[in-house]
Each structure stands twice: as C-alpha cells, then as structure tokens.
Design an enzyme around this catalytic site. Structure first.
Site, PDB file in Angstrom:
ATOM      1  N   GLU A 178       4.194  -4.883   7.125  1.00 27.44           N
ATOM      2  CA  GLU A 178       3.197  -3.980   7.930  1.00 27.44           C
ATOM      3  C   GLU A 178       3.533  -3.788   9.044  1.00 27.44           C
ATOM      4  O   GLU A 178       3.549  -2.578   9.746  1.00 27.44           O
ATOM      5  CB  GLU A 178       1.915  -4.498   7.790  1.00 27.44           C
ATOM      6  N   GLY A 232       0.492  -5.056   0.802  1.00 31.94           N
ATOM      7  CA  GLY A 232      -0.742  -5.180  -0.117  1.00 31.94           C
ATOM      8  C   GLY A 232      -0.185  -5.885  -1.354  1.00 31.94           C
ATOM      9  O   GLY A 232      -1.187  -6.266  -1.996  1.00 31.94           O
ATOM     10  N   ALA A 275       0.942  -1.084  -0.049  1.00 36.73           N
ATOM     11  CA  ALA A 275       0.037  -0.073  -0.077  1.00 36.73           C
ATOM     12  C   ALA A 275       0.804   1.060  -0.109  1.00 36.73           C
ATOM     13  O   ALA A 275       1.900   1.330   0.475  1.00 36.73           O
ATOM     14  CB  ALA A 275      -0.683   0.175   1.234  1.00 36.73           C
ATOM     15  N   GLU A 309      -0.403  -9.253  -0.684  1.00 41.66           N
ATOM     16  CA  GLU A 309      -1.912  -9.702  -0.609  1.00 41.66           C
ATOM     17  C   GLU A 309      -2.783  -9.538  -2.137  1.00 41.66           C
ATOM     18  O   GLU A 309      -3.468 -10.592  -2.178  1.00 41.66           O
ATOM     19  CB  GLU A 309      -2.484  -8.699   0.340  1.00 41.66           C
TER      20      GLU A 309
HETATM   21  C1  HXC Z   1       4.725   4.531  -0.906  1.00 40.32           C
HETATM   22  C2  HXC Z   1       6.845   3.539  -1.620  1.00 40.32           C
HETATM   23  C3  HXC Z   1       6.645   2.252  -1.307  1.00 40.32           C
HETATM   24  C4  HXC Z   1       5.305   2.129  -0.554  1.00 40.32           C
HETATM   25  C5  HXC Z   1       8.412   2.041  -2.096  1.00 40.32           C
HETATM   26  N1  HXC Z   1       8.123   3.496  -2.378  1.00 40.32           N
HETATM   27  N2  HXC Z   1       7.654   1.620  -1.461  1.00 40.32           N
HETATM   28  N3  HXC Z   1       6.154   4.696  -1.732  1.00 40.32           N
HETATM   29  N4  HXC Z   1       4.645   3.385  -0.517  1.00 40.32           N
HETATM   30  N5  HXC Z   1       4.879   1.044  -0.116  1.00 40.32           N
HETATM   31  C6  HXC Z   1       8.781   4.634  -3.263  1.00 40.32           C
HETATM   32  C7  HXC Z   1      10.017   5.200  -2.261  1.00 40.32           C
HETATM   33  O1  HXC Z   1       9.341   5.929  -1.422  1.00 40.32           O
HETATM   34  C8  HXC Z   1      10.857   5.670  -3.391  1.00 40.32           C
HETATM   35  O2  HXC Z   1      10.375   6.867  -3.704  1.00 40.32           O
HETATM   36  C9  HXC Z   1      10.701   4.668  -4.361  1.00 40.32           C
HETATM   37  O3  HXC Z   1       9.508   3.977  -4.377  1.00 40.32           O
HETATM   38  C10 HXC Z   1      11.748   3.623  -4.299  1.00 40.32           C
HETATM   39  O4  HXC Z   1      11.826   3.134  -3.056  1.00 40.32           O
HETATM   40  P1  HXC Z   1      13.393   3.005  -2.167  1.00 40.32           P
HETATM   41  O5  HXC Z   1      12.850   2.876  -0.782  1.00 40.32           O
HETATM   42  O6  HXC Z   1      14.288   4.151  -2.450  1.00 40.32           O
HETATM   43  O7  HXC Z   1      13.948   1.773  -3.016  1.00 40.32           O
HETATM   44  P2  HXC Z   1      14.862   0.677  -2.328  1.00 40.32           P
HETATM   45  O8  HXC Z   1      15.853   1.362  -1.465  1.00 40.32           O
HETATM   46  O9  HXC Z   1      15.492  -0.218  -3.296  1.00 40.32           O
HETATM   47  O10 HXC Z   1      13.778  -0.171  -1.083  1.00 40.32           O
HETATM   48  C11 HXC Z   1      12.815  -0.949  -1.842  1.00 40.32           C
HETATM   49  C12 HXC Z   1      11.915  -1.397  -0.684  1.00 40.32           C
HETATM   50  C13 HXC Z   1      11.543  -0.475   0.408  1.00 40.32           C
HETATM   51  C14 HXC Z   1      12.635  -2.500   0.434  1.00 40.32           C
HETATM   52  C15 HXC Z   1      10.819  -2.343  -1.256  1.00 40.32           C
HETATM   53  O11 HXC Z   1      10.929   0.604  -0.823  1.00 40.32           O
HETATM   54  C16 HXC Z   1      10.326  -0.344   1.107  1.00 40.32           C
HETATM   55  O12 HXC Z   1      10.617  -1.063   2.350  1.00 40.32           O
HETATM   56  N6  HXC Z   1       9.092   0.083   0.798  1.00 40.32           N
HETATM   57  C17 HXC Z   1       7.934  -0.066   1.634  1.00 40.32           C
HETATM   58  C18 HXC Z   1       7.595  -1.414   1.876  1.00 40.32           C
HETATM   59  C19 HXC Z   1       6.171  -1.733   2.846  1.00 40.32           C
HETATM   60  O13 HXC Z   1       6.358  -1.669   3.921  1.00 40.32           O
HETATM   61  N7  HXC Z   1       4.882  -2.051   2.215  1.00 40.32           N
HETATM   62  C20 HXC Z   1       3.858  -2.209   3.151  1.00 40.32           C
HETATM   63  C21 HXC Z   1       3.148  -1.163   2.970  1.00 40.32           C
HETATM   64  S1  HXC Z   1       1.702  -1.323   4.182  1.00 40.32           S
HETATM   65  P3  HXC Z   1      11.045   8.358  -3.554  1.00 40.32           P
HETATM   66  O14 HXC Z   1      10.198   9.278  -4.226  1.00 40.32           O
HETATM   67  O15 HXC Z   1      11.380   8.391  -2.365  1.00 40.32           O
HETATM   68  O16 HXC Z   1      12.329   8.022  -4.278  1.00 40.32           O
HETATM   69  C22 HXC Z   1       0.830  -2.255   3.330  1.00 40.32           C
HETATM   70  C23 HXC Z   1      -0.616  -2.486   4.029  1.00 40.32           C
HETATM   71  C24 HXC Z   1      -1.660  -3.166   3.123  1.00 40.32           C
HETATM   72  O17 HXC Z   1       0.929  -2.819   2.449  1.00 40.32           O
HETATM   73  C25 HXC Z   1      -2.933  -3.290   3.785  1.00 40.32           C
HETATM   74  C26 HXC Z   1      -4.010  -3.587   3.152  1.00 40.32           C
HETATM   75  C27 HXC Z   1      -4.707  -2.408   2.325  1.00 40.32           C
END
Ligand code: HXC
Length: 260
Positions: free
Chosen positions: A134, A111, A68, A114
């Site tokens: 999450e 997500g 998400a 999921e």
């Molecule tokens: C918004 C995101 C994102 C996310 C990555 N980006 N994941 N933006 N939401 N979930 C964006 C970053 O901000 C960044 O933008 C660009 O994508 C590249 O990501 P980086 O972090 O610079 O890349 P990297 O260092 O290679 O790391 C990759 C990664 C990391 C390990 C996947 O991005 C990460 O941990 N992302 C979050 C993953 C996460 O926690 N997902 C779960 C979300 S909660 P900028 O503009 O800064 O360059 C969820 C709840 C679901 O999903 C509930 C049901 C609806």
C-alpha cells in the site's frame, strides 16, 4: 461469478468442506467491492450452514488476490471510503466460527494478504509473493495489515513489510511465522484440502471452541485468556464427543464424532 462457492452437496464426496474461490483472473483476483460483497455473503451463508465444517479459501495459480482494486480506488474521496463500510464485509469473514484454511499461490498483496490473515491456517506455495505494498501507492494497509500482521510476525517484520512495501516469498513467509506450512506450488491446494479434511474428522464443538479460545485469547490478558480456556475446556465435558473420544481411546477403536 467473481467468487465461486463449491459446496459439499454439489460434489460426489461426503467431505464437509466448502471451497471458496476468488475468480477474477483478468485482474489477478483484485478485490473490488463486488468480490468483497460476495465473500461476505458466502461467509454469512456458511455461518448458518451445519453441513460444512471447514472452509478452504483460495484463488488460482497466479494469484490468491493482488489487493484492493486500484482502478476502482484511484479517484475515491475519504467520505466515499467511509460510506463503503467495508469493515462490515471483512467482519463477516472474521466472525465465521469454523476453521478457514487459506491456500495461497502467486500474489497475496495488500487487501489480499489481509484477507488471507482472516483465515486460521495458511498453506503457501514456495514462490508465492505476499506483502503490504500500500505504501507504494500512497496509502497504508486498511484491513489488518498493521494489526493482524504484527500479531502474527511481531513488530520488526511487520514494520519492514509495511514500510518498504516489498513482497516476500512463500518460504520467507513461512520462516517468519506468516504461514502454517510451505509446500511446492503445485501441492498447495491439495495440502490445504487434506488439512481441512483432517480437521473435519475432529469433534466439531471442540474445534470451534479451540478457534474461539485462540482468537479471543490473543486480545485478552493471559489471566483472562486462561479463564476463558478453562471454562471452555470444562464445558466440553458436557459433550457426547468427549465421552466418545475418551472411550474410543480406552477401547482401542477409532472415535466417531457427531458434533453433539
Ligand atoms: C486492480 C489489478 C491489481 C489491483 C493487478 N491488477 N493488481 N487491478 N487492482 N490491485 C490487474 C492489472 O491492472 C492488469 O490488468 C492485470 O491485473 C495483470 O496485472 P499486471 O500488473 O499486468 O501483472 P504483472 O506485471 O505480473 O504484475 C503483478 C503485480 C502487479 C506485481 C501483482 O499487478 C501489482 O503490483 N499489482 C498491484 C498490487 C498492489 O499494489 N496491491 C495493493 C493494493 S492497495 P490490465 O487490464 O492492465 O491487463 C490495497 C489496500 C487494501 O490492497 C486496503 C484495505 C481495504
């Protein structure tokens, strides 16, 4: 567009496969509301589309979907989350009656995983990274991470994945039953597409009934599931494809299934 639908009518081939590609490369295909609304709209449209017999759902080489959109969620309240009614958007995908094959390269997190678990078959790249992170951002899975994941891999792997938030790679995902097939990263899409093509050669009514029996049976008692399966099995003897399939076998020729 943040989600691209590649429909068979726009291609040269006669393959009855739709390709649905998430396209927000700047955010690793993070699922903001717009992406989810687009996915829901496309799957609802495909539900009414008799031309398409299977769907390949994919992202790009870096990410299937990194979850998400955290930037969009950071300052939300419970009431705002409630009013988003995102369960309706997920439901449009869950309700799609034909096979959906997820082709996963790179990240499928939160997500994103999921979403992948809404599909029926998962083809994953060896170095893909999948997980439910999450907990690391103060929340928990909200679209199947504690439910579909547990049904897929059992309590102890689901607990590990959800409680540590640590991702696993494609090989491990395959080993624990979270993927149907693991292949080198460069072969993921092609493998998924070929599998979709194989399935589109099968009798479409039987294919849909198999999907339905497996999914409905998962949530029923064995007795109820067996009764459902038996009724569907017997029902297929009313189809022309049953007769075609069996007579083609006896006559030693390839069957020509028509979905009738
Ligand atoms: C918004 C995101 C994102 C996310 C990555 N980006 N994941 N933006 N939401 N979930 C964006 C970053 O901000 C960044 O933008 C660009 O994508 C590249 O990501 P980086 O972090 O610079 O890349 P990297 O260092 O290679 O790391 C990759 C990664 C990391 C390990 C996947 O991005 C990460 O941990 N992302 C979050 C993953 C996460 O926690 N997902 C779960 C979300 S909660 P900028 O503009 O800064 O360059 C969820 C709840 C679901 O999903 C509930 C049901 C609806």
């Amino acid at each position: 567009s943040v989600v691209i639908l590649d429909h068979p009518r726009e291609r040269e081939d006669n393959d009855r496969i739709a390709i649905v590609r998430i396209n927000r490369p700047d955010a690793l295909n993070a699922l903001n509301l717009e992406v989810r609304q687009e996915l829901a709209r496309i799957f609802r449209e495909l539900t009414e589309d008799d031309e398409v017999l299977a769907v390949v759902l994919t992202g790009d080489e870096k990410a299937f979907a990194a979850g998400a959109d955290l930037k969009d969620m950071a300052d939300r309240t419970t009431v705002e989350m409630f009013h988003r009614k995102t369960e309706r958007l997920w439901q449009a995908i869950a309700d799609y009656p034909k096979p959906v094959i997820a082709a996963i390269n790179g990240y499928a997190l939160g997500g994103g995983l999921e979403l992948a678990m809404h599909s029926d078959i998962i083809v994953i790249g060896e170095t893909a990274q999948v997980g439910q992170p999450e907990v690391r951002v103060g929340i928990m899975p909200g679209a199947g991470g504690t439910q579909r994941l547990t049904r897929a891999v059992g309590k102890f792997q689901a607990m590990r994945i959800c409680l540590t938030g640590r991702p696993i790679d494609g090989r491990e995902a395959f080993a624990i039953g979270l993927a149907s097939q693991v292949v080198p990263d460069t072969e993921v899409y092609e493998t998924a597409y070929k599998m979709a093509k194989d399935i589109t050669r099968m009798p479409p009514i039987a294919v849909q009934q198999i999907k339905s029996a497996i999914l409905k049976g998962q949530d029923a008692s064995l007795e109820t599931g067996m009764a459902l399966e038996r009724a569907m099995f017997q029902g297929l003897f009313a189809t022309a494809d049953q007769s075609e399939g069996m007579h083609a076998f006896i006559e030693k020729r390839r069957p020509d299934f028509k979905g009738e």
